[in-house]
Write an enzyme that holds these catalytic residues in place. Structure first.
Site, PDB file in Angstrom:
ATOM      1  N   ARG A  10       0.864  -1.188   0.000  1.00  0.00           N
ATOM      2  CA  ARG A  10       0.000   0.000   0.000  1.00  0.00           C
ATOM      3  C   ARG A  10       0.897   1.234   0.000  1.00  0.00           C
ATOM      4  O   ARG A  10       2.098   1.136   0.270  1.00  0.00           O
ATOM      5  CB  ARG A  10      -0.887   0.008   1.261  1.00  0.00           C
ATOM      6  CG  ARG A  10      -1.906  -1.093   1.250  1.00  0.00           C
ATOM      7  CD  ARG A  10      -2.672  -1.140   2.564  1.00  0.00           C
ATOM      8  NE  ARG A  10      -3.502  -2.341   2.625  1.00  0.00           N
ATOM      9  CZ  ARG A  10      -3.844  -2.963   3.740  1.00  0.00           C
ATOM     10  NH1 ARG A  10      -3.402  -2.531   4.914  1.00  0.00           N
ATOM     11  NH2 ARG A  10      -4.611  -4.031   3.708  1.00  0.00           N
TER      12      ARG A  10
ATOM     13  N   ARG B 156     -10.565   3.537   5.231  1.00  0.00           N
ATOM     14  CA  ARG B 156      -9.105   3.395   5.124  1.00  0.00           C
ATOM     15  C   ARG B 156      -8.652   3.712   3.714  1.00  0.00           C
ATOM     16  O   ARG B 156      -7.551   4.215   3.494  1.00  0.00           O
ATOM     17  CB  ARG B 156      -8.697   1.976   5.538  1.00  0.00           C
ATOM     18  CG  ARG B 156      -7.208   1.804   5.663  1.00  0.00           C
ATOM     19  CD  ARG B 156      -6.843   0.481   6.284  1.00  0.00           C
ATOM     20  NE  ARG B 156      -7.122  -0.641   5.390  1.00  0.00           N
ATOM     21  CZ  ARG B 156      -6.961  -1.915   5.716  1.00  0.00           C
ATOM     22  NH1 ARG B 156      -6.530  -2.221   6.925  1.00  0.00           N
ATOM     23  NH2 ARG B 156      -7.224  -2.875   4.862  1.00  0.00           N
TER      24      ARG B 156
ATOM     25  N   ARG C 191     -12.887  -8.952   1.219  1.00  0.00           N
ATOM     26  CA  ARG C 191     -12.515  -8.892   2.637  1.00  0.00           C
ATOM     27  C   ARG C 191     -13.739  -8.987   3.546  1.00  0.00           C
ATOM     28  O   ARG C 191     -13.694  -9.602   4.606  1.00  0.00           O
ATOM     29  CB  ARG C 191     -11.728  -7.602   2.908  1.00  0.00           C
ATOM     30  CG  ARG C 191     -10.286  -7.731   2.490  1.00  0.00           C
ATOM     31  CD  ARG C 191      -9.574  -6.420   2.288  1.00  0.00           C
ATOM     32  NE  ARG C 191      -8.299  -6.670   1.622  1.00  0.00           N
ATOM     33  CZ  ARG C 191      -7.137  -6.844   2.255  1.00  0.00           C
ATOM     34  NH1 ARG C 191      -7.081  -6.732   3.543  1.00  0.00           N
ATOM     35  NH2 ARG C 191      -6.040  -7.122   1.573  1.00  0.00           N
TER      36      ARG C 191
HETATM   37  N1  LIG Z   1      -1.449 -16.557   8.107  1.00  0.00           N
HETATM   38  C1  LIG Z   1      -0.930 -15.358   8.001  1.00  0.00           C
HETATM   39  N2  LIG Z   1      -1.719 -14.298   7.871  1.00  0.00           N
HETATM   40  C2  LIG Z   1      -1.143 -13.087   7.788  1.00  0.00           C
HETATM   41  C3  LIG Z   1       0.248 -12.903   7.833  1.00  0.00           C
HETATM   42  N3  LIG Z   1       0.504 -11.580   7.731  1.00  0.00           N
HETATM   43  C4  LIG Z   1      -0.679 -10.968   7.632  1.00  0.00           C
HETATM   44  N4  LIG Z   1      -1.678 -11.863   7.670  1.00  0.00           N
HETATM   45  C5  LIG Z   1      -3.126 -11.647   7.638  1.00  0.00           C
HETATM   46  O1  LIG Z   1      -3.520 -11.417   6.313  1.00  0.00           O
HETATM   47  C6  LIG Z   1      -4.707 -10.625   6.340  1.00  0.00           C
HETATM   48  C7  LIG Z   1      -4.566  -9.518   5.336  1.00  0.00           C
HETATM   49  O2  LIG Z   1      -3.572  -8.630   5.752  1.00  0.00           O
HETATM   50  P1  LIG Z   1      -3.390  -7.246   4.984  1.00  0.00           P
HETATM   51  O3  LIG Z   1      -3.332  -7.494   3.534  1.00  0.00           O
HETATM   52  O4  LIG Z   1      -2.260  -6.523   5.607  1.00  0.00           O
HETATM   53  O5  LIG Z   1      -4.792  -6.515   5.214  1.00  0.00           O
HETATM   54  P2  LIG Z   1      -5.571  -5.962   6.508  1.00  0.00           P
HETATM   55  O6  LIG Z   1      -5.926  -7.091   7.393  1.00  0.00           O
HETATM   56  O7  LIG Z   1      -6.784  -5.337   5.894  1.00  0.00           O
HETATM   57  O8  LIG Z   1      -4.689  -4.985   7.181  1.00  0.00           O
HETATM   58  C8  LIG Z   1      -4.883 -10.162   7.771  1.00  0.00           C
HETATM   59  O9  LIG Z   1      -5.867 -10.995   8.364  1.00  0.00           O
HETATM   60  C9  LIG Z   1      -3.559 -10.428   8.406  1.00  0.00           C
HETATM   61  O10 LIG Z   1      -3.700 -10.718   9.782  1.00  0.00           O
HETATM   62  C10 LIG Z   1       1.056 -14.057   7.982  1.00  0.00           C
HETATM   63  O11 LIG Z   1       2.277 -14.013   8.057  1.00  0.00           O
HETATM   64  N5  LIG Z   1       0.420 -15.236   8.060  1.00  0.00           N
HETATM   65  N1  LIG Z   2     -11.646   1.754  17.267  1.00  0.00           N
HETATM   66  C1  LIG Z   2     -11.651   2.330  16.070  1.00  0.00           C
HETATM   67  N2  LIG Z   2     -12.617   3.221  15.756  1.00  0.00           N
HETATM   68  C2  LIG Z   2     -12.651   3.800  14.539  1.00  0.00           C
HETATM   69  N3  LIG Z   2     -11.750   3.572  13.565  1.00  0.00           N
HETATM   70  C3  LIG Z   2     -10.773   2.688  13.814  1.00  0.00           C
HETATM   71  C4  LIG Z   2     -10.667   2.021  15.077  1.00  0.00           C
HETATM   72  N4  LIG Z   2      -9.595   1.213  15.040  1.00  0.00           N
HETATM   73  C5  LIG Z   2      -9.047   1.358  13.819  1.00  0.00           C
HETATM   74  N5  LIG Z   2      -9.741   2.239  13.096  1.00  0.00           N
HETATM   75  C6  LIG Z   2      -9.509   2.655  11.703  1.00  0.00           C
HETATM   76  O1  LIG Z   2     -10.008   1.591  10.895  1.00  0.00           O
HETATM   77  C7  LIG Z   2      -9.189   1.411   9.760  1.00  0.00           C
HETATM   78  C8  LIG Z   2      -8.698  -0.046   9.723  1.00  0.00           C
HETATM   79  O2  LIG Z   2      -7.754  -0.231  10.776  1.00  0.00           O
HETATM   80  P1  LIG Z   2      -6.463  -1.146  10.568  1.00  0.00           P
HETATM   81  O3  LIG Z   2      -5.636  -0.987  11.800  1.00  0.00           O
HETATM   82  O4  LIG Z   2      -5.821  -0.847   9.271  1.00  0.00           O
HETATM   83  O5  LIG Z   2      -7.168  -2.572  10.537  1.00  0.00           O
HETATM   84  P2  LIG Z   2      -6.570  -4.032  10.257  1.00  0.00           P
HETATM   85  O6  LIG Z   2      -5.091  -3.956  10.485  1.00  0.00           O
HETATM   86  O7  LIG Z   2      -7.264  -4.897  11.250  1.00  0.00           O
HETATM   87  O8  LIG Z   2      -6.938  -4.362   8.862  1.00  0.00           O
HETATM   88  C9  LIG Z   2      -8.062   2.411   9.847  1.00  0.00           C
HETATM   89  O9  LIG Z   2      -8.375   3.523   9.017  1.00  0.00           O
HETATM   90  C10 LIG Z   2      -8.053   2.802  11.304  1.00  0.00           C
HETATM   91  O10 LIG Z   2      -7.594   4.121  11.485  1.00  0.00           O
END
Ligand SMILES: Nc1nc2c(ncn2[C@@H]2O[C@H](COP(=O)(O)OP(=O)(O)O)[C@@H](O)[C@H]2O)c(=O)[nH]1
Ligand SMILES: Nc1ncnc2c1ncn2[C@@H]1O[C@H](COP(=O)(O)OP(=O)(O)O)[C@@H](O)[C@H]1O
Length: 444
Positions: A166, A259, A270
């Protein structure tokens, strides 16, 4: 035929069940153990004393390992403390959540009576922390806060992924962005602790990612999906498993859209996956703790409590780091009536009292005159469990052991020791069955 079968099971339950009954408000919670030849399970029933009706609730969370005997003590209106005897300490302390925010939420969602098991405070030590939850729930945000506040305590396990970076993501910091063929090769060579296909990409935790954190003496945080959590659970890595839930599905969708990092198609994928992940969060034996991320600050505070972090322990405060916010374990050398002989399990044994006192400064300054520590072993009375009835924490920091020596604590001592907590406490009559005791700092 059918009737005979029912009669048989009732009879069996009556002879084999070991039950504890705990009154909380207008309800009696009966926590019973049922054995059959193939498996043991804990049966929970709730009696509404006003209507004299029984309810069998949906039970969430990981059930404790069953032992021959256990004590059940009401902590407050939200949870019951269960102490299982005859198992290692980190397996012995559990909470049955009966009306915590999580249980209330689940009750609404499921439309049935719900209770949930969660593991107690001890044994968390420096185990890695696995954080899972649906996309957009706030895992990254919570982890970033933790890393910012405690940079020398926690280290992030940098996963490999085939997804594109990203805008603000840095290779090697947020992820190792990698070609699929390279990850697949490394996986086939056994370099990965776990991996999974998530939202159409491969994600995986290399063994090196975890080791590079632990080699620095830090506690490893893994942000991985539910499949990954399952694999780690099955691996030799002993970790704490936390699942972060959204307050509602609508809010999850709102956050994901706000986000602004995914296309509409990716968002839809998702969200579809989120439903399955939320369903799996209740898989027996998978997650130790469930955190609802409604208000971010509240959720962060609850996460810190789970990890035994107090506000005054931030990294700027070196004293606390050296001074032991960590737990200290003592093995029970011998037991006699209510007296037990403890032996520290670590090198601290050599330092005896001095080390105990410096580790537990806030504690020791109030009881230095009472507790008498020999150089390597210490004779103390059976610890009493002091449940908190004020703490909002679901899990951590809710109970502490009271260590007394030859003299009893007076209420004054108790108050000093637990200045954030009321005096109400219950005795854990069966605690003598514990194999070890872990003493930890309280949030004073
Ligand atoms: N099994 C596994 N899942 C992972 C790993 N790293 C990230 N993830 C998971 O992959 C999913 C997608 O992550 P990401 O693309 O960063 O998107 P986000 O969850 O929207 O922030 C999330 O549920 C993460 O917890 C890993 O090393 N192993
Ligand atoms: N408690 C909360 N209330 C409102 N917005 C939140 C909260 N926690 C996270 N966010 C926002 O929600 C979005 C997704 O959070 P993020 O940390 O990227 O989620 P994840 O890592 O689980 O995918 C981000 O824009 C973040 O700033």
């Amino acid at each position: 035929m059918g009737e005979e079968a029912v009669e048989f099971s009732v009879e069996k339950a009556a002879t084999n069940c070991k039950q504890s009954a705990v009154d909380v408000g207008d309800r009696t919670y009966v926590i019973g153990r049922s054995d059959d030849d193939s498996k043991s399970s804990i049966i929970i029933k709730i009696l509404d004393k006003l209507t004299q009706t029984w309810v069998v609730p949906t039970v969430l969370g990981t059930q404790p390992t069953l032992t021959e005997s256990q004590s059940a003590i009401p902590v407050n209106d939200e949870k019951i403390l269960i102490i299982e005897n005859g198992v290692p300490l980190n397996e012995s302390i559990w909470f049955l959540e009966i009306d915590t925010p999580f249980v209330k939420q689940q009750r609404k969602i499921k439309g049935t009576e719900v209770v949930s098991w969660s593991k107690g405070v001890v044994g968390v030590g420096q185990k890695p922390v696995v954080i899972s939850g649906p996309s957009g729930v706030g895992k990254g945000t919570l982890i970033a806060k933790l890393m910012k506040d405690y940079p020398s305590k926690f280290g992030f396990s940098v996963s490999h992924t085939t997804r594109s970076p990203r805008e603000k993501e840095i290779d090697g910091v947020h992820y190792h962005f990698t070609e699929r063929s390279k990850i697949e090769k490394d996986i086939s060579e056994g370099k990965f602790l776990e991996f999974a296909h998530v939202h159409g990409n491969v994600y995986g935790t290399s063994i090196e990612a975890v080791e590079s954190v632990t080699d620095e003496g830090k506690r490893c945080i893994l942000d991985i999906d539910v499949q990954g959590a399952r694999s780690v659970r099955a691996s030799s890595l002993e970790a704490i498993f936390i699942f972060v839930c959204p307050p509602s599905f609508k809010e999850l969708e709102k956050r994901l859209r706000a986000r602004g990092t995914e296309t509409e198609e990716q968002i839809q994928k998702r969200l579809r996956n989120a439903r399955a992940e939320l369903d799996q969060s209740n898989s027996p034996g998978l997650f130790d703790h469930l955190l609802v991320n409604d208000d971010l600050e509240t959720c962060y505070e609850n996460l810190k409590k789970l990890l035994s972090l107090d506000d005054d322990q931030e990294d700027s405060d070196d004293l606390f780091i050296n001074d032991g916010k960590q737990t200290t374990s003592y093995s029970i050398v011998s037991k006699h009536d209510s007296e037990i002989l403890l032996q520290p399990e670590t090198d601290e044994a050599n330092n005896g009292a001095a080390s105990f006192y410096s580790e537990h400064k806030g504690f020791a300054c109030h009881c230095a005159s009472e507790v008498r520590w020999a150089s390597t072993t210490s004779k103390v009375r059976l610890p009493e469990m002091i449940p908190s009835s004020t703490s909002q924490s679901l899990h951590m920091d809710a109970i502490c052991f009271k260590i007394t020596s030859y003299q009893e604590y007076t209420p004054h001592h108790l108050q000093v020791q637990n200045k954030h907590r009321p005096q109400a406490f219950a005795k854990a009559e069966n605690a003598v069955g514990l194999e070890a005791i872990t003493i930890w700092r309280k949030g004073d």
